[in-house]
Scaffold this motif. Sequence first.
Motif, PDB file in Angstrom:
ATOM      1  N   PRO A  52      -2.230 -31.367  49.973  1.00 15.72           N
ATOM      2  CA  PRO A  52      -1.945 -30.378  50.944  1.00 15.72           C
ATOM      3  C   PRO A  52      -0.558 -30.944  51.395  1.00 15.72           C
ATOM      4  CG  PRO A  52      -4.037 -30.522  51.117  1.00 15.72           C
ATOM      5  CD  PRO A  52      -3.881 -31.571  50.228  1.00 15.72           C
ATOM      6  N   THR A  53      -0.392 -32.182  51.852  1.00 16.00           N
ATOM      7  CA  THR A  53       0.852 -32.717  52.734  1.00 16.00           C
ATOM      8  C   THR A  53       1.636 -33.700  51.722  1.00 16.00           C
ATOM      9  OG1 THR A  53      -0.533 -34.770  53.108  1.00 16.00           O
ATOM     10  CG2 THR A  53      -0.457 -33.000  54.643  1.00 16.00           C
ATOM     11  N   GLY A  54       1.226 -33.957  50.428  1.00 17.58           N
ATOM     12  CA  GLY A  54       2.034 -34.780  49.816  1.00 17.58           C
ATOM     13  C   GLY A  54       2.315 -36.206  50.080  1.00 17.58           C
ATOM     14  N   ILE A  55       1.474 -36.646  50.890  1.00 20.53           N
ATOM     15  CA  ILE A  55       1.449 -37.963  51.529  1.00 20.53           C
ATOM     16  C   ILE A  55       0.706 -38.931  50.525  1.00 20.53           C
ATOM     17  CG2 ILE A  55       0.826 -39.423  53.218  1.00 20.53           C
ATOM     18  CD1 ILE A  55       1.201 -37.355  55.419  1.00 20.53           C
ATOM     19  N   ALA A  56       1.441 -39.957  49.975  1.00 22.01           N
ATOM     20  CA  ALA A  56       0.792 -40.746  49.170  1.00 22.01           C
ATOM     21  C   ALA A  56       0.701 -42.419  49.567  1.00 22.01           C
ATOM     22  CB  ALA A  56       1.418 -40.750  47.876  1.00 22.01           C
ATOM     23  N   VAL A  57      -0.271 -42.852  49.417  1.00 23.96           N
ATOM     24  CA  VAL A  57      -0.199 -44.393  49.667  1.00 23.96           C
ATOM     25  C   VAL A  57      -0.991 -45.153  48.401  1.00 23.96           C
ATOM     26  CG1 VAL A  57      -0.820 -43.941  52.339  1.00 23.96           C
ATOM     27  CG2 VAL A  57      -2.740 -44.287  50.553  1.00 23.96           C
ATOM     28  N   LYS A  58      -0.708 -46.441  48.599  1.00 22.00           N
ATOM     29  CA  LYS A  58      -1.006 -47.232  47.241  1.00 22.00           C
ATOM     30  C   LYS A  58      -1.523 -48.696  48.101  1.00 22.00           C
ATOM     31  CE  LYS A  58       1.097 -49.393  43.212  1.00 22.00           C
ATOM     32  NZ  LYS A  58       2.144 -49.457  42.430  1.00 22.00           N
ATOM     33  N   CYS A  59      -2.585 -49.033  47.807  1.00 22.03           N
ATOM     34  CA  CYS A  59      -3.501 -50.355  48.449  1.00 22.03           C
ATOM     35  C   CYS A  59      -3.739 -51.308  47.333  1.00 22.03           C
ATOM     36  CB  CYS A  59      -4.509 -49.856  49.340  1.00 22.03           C
ATOM     37  SG  CYS A  59      -5.206 -51.018  50.122  1.00 22.03           S
ATOM     38  N   HIS A  60      -3.354 -52.263  47.561  1.00 21.49           N
ATOM     39  CA  HIS A  60      -3.724 -53.603  46.669  1.00 21.49           C
ATOM     40  C   HIS A  60      -3.722 -54.725  47.525  1.00 21.49           C
ATOM     41  CE1 HIS A  60      -3.389 -56.669  43.338  1.00 21.49           C
ATOM     42  NE2 HIS A  60      -4.377 -56.005  43.187  1.00 21.49           N
ATOM     43  N   VAL A  61      -4.872 -54.870  48.722  1.00 15.10           N
ATOM     44  CA  VAL A  61      -5.048 -55.736  49.429  1.00 15.10           C
ATOM     45  C   VAL A  61      -5.884 -56.969  49.042  1.00 15.10           C
ATOM     46  CG1 VAL A  61      -5.567 -56.289  51.944  1.00 15.10           C
ATOM     47  CG2 VAL A  61      -4.291 -54.478  51.396  1.00 15.10           C
ATOM     48  N   ASP A  62      -6.940 -56.363  48.427  1.00 14.13           N
ATOM     49  CA  ASP A  62      -7.986 -56.868  47.972  1.00 14.13           C
ATOM     50  C   ASP A  62      -8.164 -56.983  46.468  1.00 14.13           C
ATOM     51  OD1 ASP A  62     -10.082 -58.990  49.073  1.00 14.13           O
ATOM     52  OD2 ASP A  62     -11.432 -57.595  48.048  1.00 14.13           O
ATOM     53  N   ARG A  63      -9.064 -57.951  45.682  1.00 16.84           N
ATOM     54  CA  ARG A  63      -9.198 -57.636  44.505  1.00 16.84           C
ATOM     55  C   ARG A  63     -10.556 -56.728  44.213  1.00 16.84           C
ATOM     56  NH1 ARG A  63      -9.897 -63.943  42.154  1.00 16.84           N
ATOM     57  NH2 ARG A  63     -11.560 -62.820  41.037  1.00 16.84           N
ATOM     58  N   SER A  64     -11.307 -56.471  45.137  1.00 11.95           N
ATOM     59  CA  SER A  64     -12.391 -55.479  45.071  1.00 11.95           C
ATOM     60  C   SER A  64     -11.651 -53.961  45.066  1.00 11.95           C
ATOM     61  CB  SER A  64     -13.555 -55.776  46.283  1.00 11.95           C
ATOM     62  OG  SER A  64     -14.202 -54.681  46.514  1.00 11.95           O
ATOM     63  N   ARG A  65     -12.216 -53.334  44.258  1.00 11.44           N
ATOM     64  CA  ARG A  65     -11.722 -51.928  43.927  1.00 11.44           C
ATOM     65  C   ARG A  65     -12.498 -51.189  45.170  1.00 11.44           C
ATOM     66  NH1 ARG A  65     -12.332 -48.254  38.820  1.00 11.44           N
ATOM     67  NH2 ARG A  65     -10.623 -49.350  37.967  1.00 11.44           N
ATOM     68  N   GLU A  66     -13.555 -51.440  45.534  1.00 11.49           N
ATOM     69  CA  GLU A  66     -14.377 -50.522  46.597  1.00 11.49           C
ATOM     70  C   GLU A  66     -13.726 -50.703  48.021  1.00 11.49           C
ATOM     71  OE1 GLU A  66     -18.531 -50.347  48.803  1.00 11.49           O
ATOM     72  OE2 GLU A  66     -18.401 -52.086  47.134  1.00 11.49           O
ATOM     73  N   LEU A  67     -13.168 -52.196  48.356  1.00  8.60           N
ATOM     74  CA  LEU A  67     -12.546 -52.462  49.388  1.00  8.60           C
ATOM     75  C   LEU A  67     -11.250 -51.564  49.401  1.00  8.60           C
ATOM     76  CD1 LEU A  67     -12.506 -53.668  52.344  1.00  8.60           C
ATOM     77  CD2 LEU A  67     -11.628 -55.743  51.272  1.00  8.60           C
ATOM     78  N   ASN A  68     -10.314 -51.841  48.443  1.00  9.30           N
ATOM     79  CA  ASN A  68      -9.251 -51.116  48.359  1.00  9.30           C
ATOM     80  C   ASN A  68      -9.224 -49.635  48.526  1.00  9.30           C
ATOM     81  OD1 ASN A  68      -7.657 -53.475  48.156  1.00  9.30           O
ATOM     82  ND2 ASN A  68      -7.808 -53.342  45.852  1.00  9.30           N
ATOM     83  N   ARG A  69     -10.285 -48.880  48.041  1.00  5.25           N
ATOM     84  CA  ARG A  69     -10.613 -47.465  48.186  1.00  5.25           C
ATOM     85  C   ARG A  69     -10.666 -47.087  49.657  1.00  5.25           C
ATOM     86  NH1 ARG A  69     -14.878 -44.866  44.990  1.00  5.25           N
ATOM     87  NH2 ARG A  69     -13.793 -43.053  45.335  1.00  5.25           N
ATOM     88  N   PHE A  70     -11.355 -48.112  50.168  1.00  2.70           N
ATOM     89  CA  PHE A  70     -11.580 -48.032  51.906  1.00  2.70           C
ATOM     90  C   PHE A  70     -10.556 -47.940  52.460  1.00  2.70           C
ATOM     91  CE2 PHE A  70     -12.569 -49.805  55.809  1.00  2.70           C
ATOM     92  CZ  PHE A  70     -13.314 -48.930  56.499  1.00  2.70           C
ATOM     93  N   LEU A  71      -9.712 -48.925  52.122  1.00  5.33           N
ATOM     94  CA  LEU A  71      -8.354 -49.316  52.862  1.00  5.33           C
ATOM     95  C   LEU A  71      -7.340 -48.246  52.798  1.00  5.33           C
ATOM     96  CD1 LEU A  71      -8.545 -53.206  52.454  1.00  5.33           C
ATOM     97  CD2 LEU A  71      -8.827 -52.040  54.482  1.00  5.33           C
TER      98      LEU A  71
END
Length: 120
Positions: A52-71
């Motif tokens: 709806p807003t068109g806001i996008a983020v990209k997160c690659h802080v950790d090696r864990s996919r689960e943690l990156n999804r949360f962040l």
Amino acid sequence: MVRPEKLAALKERMEALGICEQDLEESFVRGSGHGGQKVNKTNNCVYLKHLPTGIAVKCHVDRSRELNRFLARRELCDAVEQAQTGQCAARARVIQRMRRQKDRRRRRRSIHPNSSADSV
């Protein structure tokens, strides 16, 4: 691994901001930066877009996919909140904490201006 309490708090925050899981487009891409083989062979970087807003983020802080999804969801909440209100409450708290820390350091330096020179 993300604790269930944190997941519940994030879900409440998303509901309060009007972000539904159905409105999110999520994909996993290869990350960038240091890490060698692990980074080059796994798709654990999360790309999250709020349709709806068109806001996008990209997160690659950790090696864990689960943690990156949360962040990534947390960053998206911050971005949506900033777009709605003009400022992000979480970011404002971080900035306020940094300012207090700088003020403390400045006061300490003014009290003991040559303390580091005396120890040499």
